[in-house]
Motif scaffolding. Structure first.
Motif, PDB file in Angstrom:
ATOM      1  N   ARG A   1      32.760  55.034  66.151  1.00 44.70           N
ATOM      2  CA  ARG A   1      33.160  56.326  66.427  1.00 44.70           C
ATOM      3  C   ARG A   1      34.802  56.138  66.618  1.00 44.70           C
ATOM      4  O   ARG A   1      35.581  55.303  66.457  1.00 44.70           O
ATOM      5  CB  ARG A   1      32.733  56.384  68.056  1.00 44.70           C
ATOM      6  N   THR A   2      35.269  57.640  66.368  1.00 47.22           N
ATOM      7  CA  THR A   2      36.845  57.542  66.345  1.00 47.22           C
ATOM      8  C   THR A   2      37.351  58.148  67.659  1.00 47.22           C
ATOM      9  O   THR A   2      38.566  58.371  68.063  1.00 47.22           O
ATOM     10  CB  THR A   2      37.323  58.536  65.254  1.00 47.22           C
ATOM     11  N   THR A   3      36.418  58.576  68.532  1.00 46.77           N
ATOM     12  CA  THR A   3      36.880  59.592  69.874  1.00 46.77           C
ATOM     13  C   THR A   3      35.583  58.892  70.779  1.00 46.77           C
ATOM     14  O   THR A   3      34.579  58.854  70.548  1.00 46.77           O
ATOM     15  CB  THR A   3      36.979  60.818  69.695  1.00 46.77           C
ATOM     16  N   ILE A   4      35.867  59.263  72.025  1.00 48.10           N
ATOM     17  CA  ILE A   4      34.900  59.076  73.201  1.00 48.10           C
ATOM     18  C   ILE A   4      34.720  60.396  73.809  1.00 48.10           C
ATOM     19  O   ILE A   4      34.080  60.320  74.981  1.00 48.10           O
ATOM     20  CB  ILE A   4      35.057  57.878  74.037  1.00 48.10           C
TER      21      ILE A   4
ATOM     22  N   ARG B   1      40.455  57.454  79.698  1.00 51.02           N
ATOM     23  CA  ARG B   1      40.572  57.890  78.440  1.00 51.02           C
ATOM     24  C   ARG B   1      40.771  56.611  77.485  1.00 51.02           C
ATOM     25  O   ARG B   1      40.550  55.572  77.911  1.00 51.02           O
ATOM     26  CB  ARG B   1      42.251  58.368  78.511  1.00 51.02           C
ATOM     27  N   LEU B   2      40.463  57.014  76.141  1.00 49.14           N
ATOM     28  CA  LEU B   2      40.311  56.056  75.119  1.00 49.14           C
ATOM     29  C   LEU B   2      41.511  54.973  75.146  1.00 49.14           C
ATOM     30  O   LEU B   2      41.323  53.803  75.043  1.00 49.14           O
ATOM     31  CB  LEU B   2      40.278  56.564  73.895  1.00 49.14           C
ATOM     32  N   ALA B   3      42.674  55.468  75.508  1.00 45.64           N
ATOM     33  CA  ALA B   3      43.735  54.715  75.361  1.00 45.64           C
ATOM     34  C   ALA B   3      43.745  53.582  76.591  1.00 45.64           C
ATOM     35  O   ALA B   3      44.601  52.783  76.193  1.00 45.64           O
ATOM     36  CB  ALA B   3      45.152  55.583  75.162  1.00 45.64           C
ATOM     37  N   ASP B   4      43.211  53.678  77.455  1.00 46.93           N
ATOM     38  CA  ASP B   4      42.927  52.820  78.394  1.00 46.93           C
ATOM     39  C   ASP B   4      42.405  51.505  78.051  1.00 46.93           C
ATOM     40  O   ASP B   4      42.424  50.562  78.762  1.00 46.93           O
ATOM     41  CB  ASP B   4      42.586  53.293  79.983  1.00 46.93           C
ATOM     42  N   ASN B   5      41.319  51.739  77.060  1.00 46.69           N
ATOM     43  CA  ASN B   5      40.531  50.541  76.833  1.00 46.69           C
ATOM     44  C   ASN B   5      41.012  49.375  76.330  1.00 46.69           C
ATOM     45  O   ASN B   5      42.092  49.551  75.619  1.00 46.69           O
ATOM     46  CB  ASN B   5      39.395  50.870  75.939  1.00 46.69           C
ATOM     47  N   PRO B   6      40.636  48.047  76.682  1.00 53.31           N
ATOM     48  CA  PRO B   6      41.216  46.654  76.312  1.00 53.31           C
ATOM     49  C   PRO B   6      41.314  46.483  74.760  1.00 53.31           C
ATOM     50  O   PRO B   6      42.647  45.965  74.464  1.00 53.31           O
ATOM     51  CB  PRO B   6      40.554  45.652  77.006  1.00 53.31           C
TER      52      PRO B   6
END
Length: 766
Positions: free
Chosen positions: A433-436, A513-518
């Motif tokens: 995927r490119t987005t959640i 948000r997606l940007a928070d994932n490790p």
């Protein structure tokens, strides 16, 4: 079915070399060769249902398949946190495999959900290795109790679809051992799967199929695996090197080309013939054991189909997570039966009529029947039920006429139940995927419905994590269905109406948000490499370490009742290798319900890098209103130790362990401590050891005193003039990092390299 390669019947040493080599590759797409008295067996997908092709198998294995029960995929089933239920599902799959004459079922998939973008996350259990390992072992035990072999996959670090057949997962030793291999170790040691499936990718630059360290040293040497290593379909390039590394069976057939390569390599001396014999022995043992476990007369008749459909419904209901349930007009929205509904119920969204219940790709099951949530709600609710699509799943999602119809229904109803989620073409095997985010058209619909209706319930269908900020703000009540299999429609209706009290818990974090994932900055990598830069901090461990807000935390799940914890106690096991935790759980509400208690371990005084808390055990109790029950949870050594890169082994660190007991990773309700004796790691001092490390050894510290005085201006007792105060530095801290071999130069001749080495040898000897 128990793999047994020690049986005399499995010996192939007397067979011609060509025959032994031939046993190591498939006959066609799904079966092995029938040669020299070794029977052919059938291997087939998939983890949550039998996908056996009808008629002759095609080259890609994508033709239609026989009808079979579609149980909840791993992403959904994992939300049950129920090993006993997972084992029952495995046993039911064995029944269907026996009826279909399938000897090995390709599952379970236990790869860690490193990134929420992973396209195949719906086939995997969790972001946490303990949960994945526990449920994976239960699935294997259930399946193999019915005489059908499992194929534990995908070994190892198969965490993305992007460039999946070539990419190198570049990972440090500690996360490799403590996170990505942890679940595989548990399943192998606890359940002994008949086969382990070798993954496509490379690890640290070495293709797994050629990685002897993984396939032989760790899998067999350390963990004691006794079965056969089979390739993922099409994973083998260079079979000679793969056989040398420990791969036993290449699938599917390649027309015999690789068999000839193996024979030629033995003849030329490039490959040890014993490796070919060993692989043939393992394949022969697998085939003979599998054939011996066949149950003649097994059938998948109407009675079995119905029983399995009921089990699929039960599994789905237990896997539904109540994410949110705020009150409106003084009452909780859910269950609908208790919310004061007297008028109509507006059901909105195409997933209510045509449910999304499984993922796309090789695990896609031809379900025997599929429950529709809309039809099931109409059967269960006494109130009238209207239906409006509201949006489309063709990609755009936006349709003004459908939106207007849905808003009108919602405005005229007592409550609106809005089904949102991802269509099958938005997450599948083969692409990441490119987005959640949910599609914009769905979020627009939700906002419009909420503007005219206070009582809104959102039901989610998806296989991977979602960004739920907008949903959380708009909807007072949210049910997470994930993917629930063919019985999901009835299960959702049961939970919505209150027939079933929800007890599911999230098996992965829903980030803000997606940007928070490790893995955000490293996924999916570039130029054939993906760096696992987050190290040990995967999933909730990352969010906790960075104190990041999340939409819903790992382990979260509400109930229609409430529970209290008390009398928590912990003690080390008699052998000192584990911890047993006990507590009392009380149902303090007005409904019967099940509570999953989670045990997270912290090692606050550790000398190692540690995550804030890590799941080390869990258990559940089912209680009537007002009832209390004692619960005991065992924490295994495997979940307490760390991988010491100096000793190149697992170590149980001595000291204080804090066990946090909670209803989620962030709803921690009790805390107990225990001291473990553990073990000290003796690291020899060398000339490359630091001065600080050496000074921790009393004998070395005393002998180095005079040498230290030579360049600090002191007298060797630590109170010299050159304390660093004039320079504004802490001299002791600054010098602690100096390697010992540099002391020779700094000492101005006061100590020689030979004297220093003698001192270290004496210290190491003691």
């Amino acid at each position: 079915m128990k793999p047994d390669t020690t049986s005399p019947d499995a010996t192939t040493a007397d067979l011609p070399l060509e025959t032994r080599a031939a046993l190591g590759s498939g006959r066609d797409f799904w079966t092995t060769k029938d040669v020299a008295g070794v029977p052919s067996i059938t291997l087939t997908d998939g983890p949550h249902g039998i996908r056996l092709q009808t008629g002759a198998t095609d080259h890609l294995g994508l033709a239609g398949s026989l009808p079979a029960t579609c149980f909840p995929p791993a992403a959904g089933l994992s939300q049950s946190w129920d090993p006993e239920l997972v084992e029952r599902v495995g046993a039911a799959l064995a029944e269907e495999a026996q009826a279909a004459d399938v000897q090995v079922l390709l599952g379970p998939g236990i790869n860690i959900k490193r990134s929420p973008l992973g396209g195949r996350n719906f086939e995997f259990y969790s972001e946490d290795p303990h949960l994945a390992g526990t449920l994976g072992a239960a699935w294997v035990s259930g399946l193999q109790s019915g005489g059908v072999g499992a194929s534990l996959k995908h070994f190892a670090l198969n965490n993305q679809e992007d460039d999946r057949m070539r990419v190198s997962a570049d990972v440090d030793p500690r996360p490799l051992r403590e996170v990505y291999l942890r679940a595989f170790r548990q399943v192998v040691e606890d359940a002994q799967p008949a086969t382990v499936m070798c993954s496509y990718n490379a690890v640290n630059g070495v293709p797994v199929r050629h990685n002897r360290h993984l396939l032989t040293d760790i899998l067999r040497g350390e963990w004691g695996f006794r079965g056969a290593v089979v390739s993922d379909w099409g994973a083998v390039g260079g079979r000679v090197e793969a056989v040398r590394a420990g791969l036993d069976l290449q699938m599917p057939s390649d027309g015999g080309g690789s068999d000839a390569e193996v024979v030629a390599a033995v003849r030329s001396g490039e490959l040890d013939e014993a490796a070919v014999t060993t692989a043939a022995d393992r394949v022969a043992a697998l085939a003979r054991n599998a054939r011996a476990a066949r149950r003649e007369g097994a059938s998948f008749g109407d009675d079995v189909q119905q029983a399995h459909h009921e089990l699929a419904r039960e599994a789905a209901a237990r896997s539904i997570v109540l994410l949110k349930n705020d009150p409106a007009d003084g009452r909780h929205i859910l269950p609908i039966a208790d919310s004061g509904v007297t008028g109509s119920v507006a059901v909105i969204g195409p997933f209510a009529e045509t449910p999304r219940y499984q993922g796309g790709g090789s695990s896609h099951v031809n379900a025997t029947e599929v429950d529709s949530p809309l039809e099931q709600l109409r059967e269960r609710l006494g109130a009238p039920v209207t239906y409006a699509a509201g949006f489309t799943t063709d990609g755009s999602g936006r349709n003004a006429a459908l939106l207007a119809e849905a808003v009108e229904d919602a405005a005229n109803a007592d409550i609106a139940v809005v089904f949102l989620g991802l269509a099958e073409n938005q997450e599948s095997e083969g692409f990441d995927r490119t987005t959640i985010e949910l599609p914009a058209g769905q979020l627009s619909l939700l906002r419009a419905v909420r503007a005219v209706q206070e009582r809104v319930v959102v039901v989610l269908s998806h296989g991977g994590a979602l960004e739920l900020g907008q949903v959380k703000r708009s909807a007072p009540a949210i049910l997470d269905g994930n993917l629930l299999g063919q019985g999901g429609g009835a299960a959702l209706a049961d939970v919505l109406t209150g027939v079933v009290n929800p007890s599911g818990k999230l098996s992965e974090t829903m980030p803000a948000r997606l940007a928070d994932n490790p893995a955000y900055l490293d996924f999916p990598g570039e130029h054939g490499h993906v760096r696992y830069g987050e190290g040990l901090f995967v999933g909730y461990r990352w969010y906790d370490a960075r104190e990041l807000g999340v939409a819903f935390p790992f382990g979260h799940g509400l109930s229609y009742t409430t529970f209290a914890y008390s009398e928590a106690f912990a003690q080390p096991d008699d052998d000192g290798d584990g911890i047993t935790v006990s507590l009392t759980v009380t149902n303090t509400g007005k409904r019967a319900g099940r509570e999953v208690v989670q045990a997270y371990v912290a090692v606050p005084d550790s000398a190692q890098v540690r995550v804030p808390r890590a799941l080390a055990g869990f258990g559940s109790v089912t209680l009537e209103p007002g009832e209390s029950s004692d619960l005991e949870i065992h924490l295994d050594r495997r979940d307490l130790e760390y991988w010491d890169i100096r000793a190149d082994r697992f170590v149980l660190e001595p000291g204080r362990y804090v066990v946090h007991l909670g209803s989620s990773s962030r709803d921690l309700r009790a805390e107990v401590e225990v001291d473990l004796e553990g073990e000290e790691v003796a690291v020899p001092l060398t000339l490359q050891s630091s001065l600080g490390e050496a000074m921790a050894h009393p004998a070395v510290a005393q002998a180095l005193g005079q040498a230290m005085a030579a360049f600090t201006g002191g007298d060797g007792d630590g109170d010299g003039a050159a304390t660093g105060e004039a320079l504004g530095v802490d001299m002791a801290k600054m010098m602690a990092s100096i390697p010992l071999d540099r002391i020779v130069g700094f000492s101005n001749g006061a100590v020689s390299a030979e004297q220093l080495q003698q001192l270290l040898d004496a210290a190491n000897h003691h």
